[in-house]
Design an enzyme around this catalytic site. Structure first.
Site, PDB file in Angstrom:
ATOM      1  NE  ARG A   1      39.674  32.400  25.934  1.00  0.00           N
ATOM      2  CZ  ARG A   1      39.572  31.771  27.109  1.00  0.00           C
ATOM      3  NH1 ARG A   1      40.165  32.275  28.163  1.00  0.00           N
ATOM      4  NH2 ARG A   1      38.873  30.664  27.232  1.00  0.00           N
TER       5      ARG A   1
ATOM      6  CG  ASP B   1      43.043  33.666  33.824  1.00  0.00           C
ATOM      7  OD1 ASP B   1      43.170  32.689  34.597  1.00  0.00           O
ATOM      8  OD2 ASP B   1      42.088  33.757  33.029  1.00  0.00           O
TER       9      ASP B   1
HETATM   10  C1  PRP Z   1      39.461  30.060  34.704  1.00  0.00           C
HETATM   11  C2  PRP Z   1      40.808  30.634  35.066  1.00  0.00           C
HETATM   12  C3  PRP Z   1      41.306  29.687  36.111  1.00  0.00           C
HETATM   13  C4  PRP Z   1      40.042  29.243  36.811  1.00  0.00           C
HETATM   14  C5  PRP Z   1      39.911  29.977  38.112  1.00  0.00           C
HETATM   15  O1  PRP Z   1      39.649  29.011  33.802  1.00  0.00           O
HETATM   16  O2  PRP Z   1      41.661  30.692  33.951  1.00  0.00           O
HETATM   17  O3  PRP Z   1      41.948  28.559  35.524  1.00  0.00           O
HETATM   18  O4  PRP Z   1      38.958  29.575  35.946  1.00  0.00           O
HETATM   19  O5  PRP Z   1      38.724  29.628  38.757  1.00  0.00           O
HETATM   20  P1  PRP Z   1      38.680  28.812  40.121  1.00  0.00           P
HETATM   21  O6  PRP Z   1      39.625  29.489  41.084  1.00  0.00           O
HETATM   22  O7  PRP Z   1      37.232  28.969  40.536  1.00  0.00           O
HETATM   23  O8  PRP Z   1      39.037  27.389  39.857  1.00  0.00           O
HETATM   24  P2  PRP Z   1      38.520  28.408  32.835  1.00  0.00           P
HETATM   25  O9  PRP Z   1      38.131  27.058  33.318  1.00  0.00           O
HETATM   26  O10 PRP Z   1      37.412  29.406  32.666  1.00  0.00           O
HETATM   27  O11 PRP Z   1      39.306  28.208  31.484  1.00  0.00           O
HETATM   28  P3  PRP Z   1      40.135  29.262  30.601  1.00  0.00           P
HETATM   29  O12 PRP Z   1      41.454  29.487  31.313  1.00  0.00           O
HETATM   30  O13 PRP Z   1      40.322  28.546  29.298  1.00  0.00           O
HETATM   31  O14 PRP Z   1      39.337  30.532  30.472  1.00  0.00           O
END
Ligand code: PRP
Length: 183
Positions: free
Chosen positions: A171, A106
């Site tokens: 979400r 995402d």
């Molecule tokens: C969010 C998103 C990515 C990540 C991006 O995941 O879905 O995986 O953060 O951030 P970064 O570039 O700083 O690493 P999250 O850990 O919030 O979990 P989720 O997908 O379940 O919302």
């Protein structure tokens, strides 16, 4: 005793559902053209949970034989802050050696999650590995990372909706909005 009440509201819509649908369809067409004639079916890997909704829409816009799989990862994150540590909660069910793999996320923010996942999957020797993100927030990078496909580049604002959450909320929104956190 001082009681602090935190309220969170949506400040503004950044991308409405029509804009998202149109951009996702464009990405699907671009991916379909790029992978046409590769010989083997494409494996599209969604990263849970954030990419679930984008992934579901994107694969329906890709006009190619493909299979799908998911990984579940999380970083230690509280509200709008992250420590950058990536945990894999669910790995792929599929062997990817020799496969063309498209990793779907995402958002790329610090780049820590995608850098980690990219290295993890690259070590399994796929025929190719590309990354498609819906949102890119380049101003927040801690680890250099450039996605092969990107829906929208955004400024340093905290966004929710269309799969993206704040403490697991929002979400389900069909649009992407800027979260305004007020204490
Ligand atoms: C969010 C998103 C990515 C990540 C991006 O995941 O879905 O995986 O953060 O951030 P970064 O570039 O700083 O690493 P999250 O850990 O919030 O979990 P989720 O997908 O379940 O919302």
């Amino acid at each position: 005793m001082i009681t602090r009440i935190m309220t969170h509201c949506l400040e503004r819509v950044l991308f409405d559902d029509v804009t998202i649908t149109s951009r996702v369809a464009q990405l699907g067409r671009e991916i379909s053209l790029d992978y046409r004639g590769q010989g083997h079916s494409l494996l599209v890997v969604g990263v849970l949970k954030g990419a679930a909704i984008f992934m579901a829409d994107l694969v329906r816009c890709i006009d190619l034989p493909l299979t799908i799989d998911y990984m579940a990862v999380s970083s230690y994150r509280s509200g709008t802050c992250t420590s950058g540590t990536v945990n894999v909660h669910k790995d792929l069910d599929t062997e990817i050696e020799g496969r063309h793999v498209l990793l779907v996320e995402d958002i790329v923010d610090s780049g820590l999650t995608l850098s980690y996942l990219y290295n993890l999957l690259q070590n399994r020797r796929p025929a190719s590995l590309r990354v498609c993100v819906l949102l890119d927030k380049p101003s927040r990078r801690l680890e250099p990372f450039r996605p092969d496909y990107c829906g929208f580049e955004i400024p340093d604002v905290f966004v929710v909706g269309y799969g993206l959450d704040y403490n697991e909320r929002f979400r389900h929104l069909p649009y992407i909005a800027v979260l305004n956190a007020k204490e």
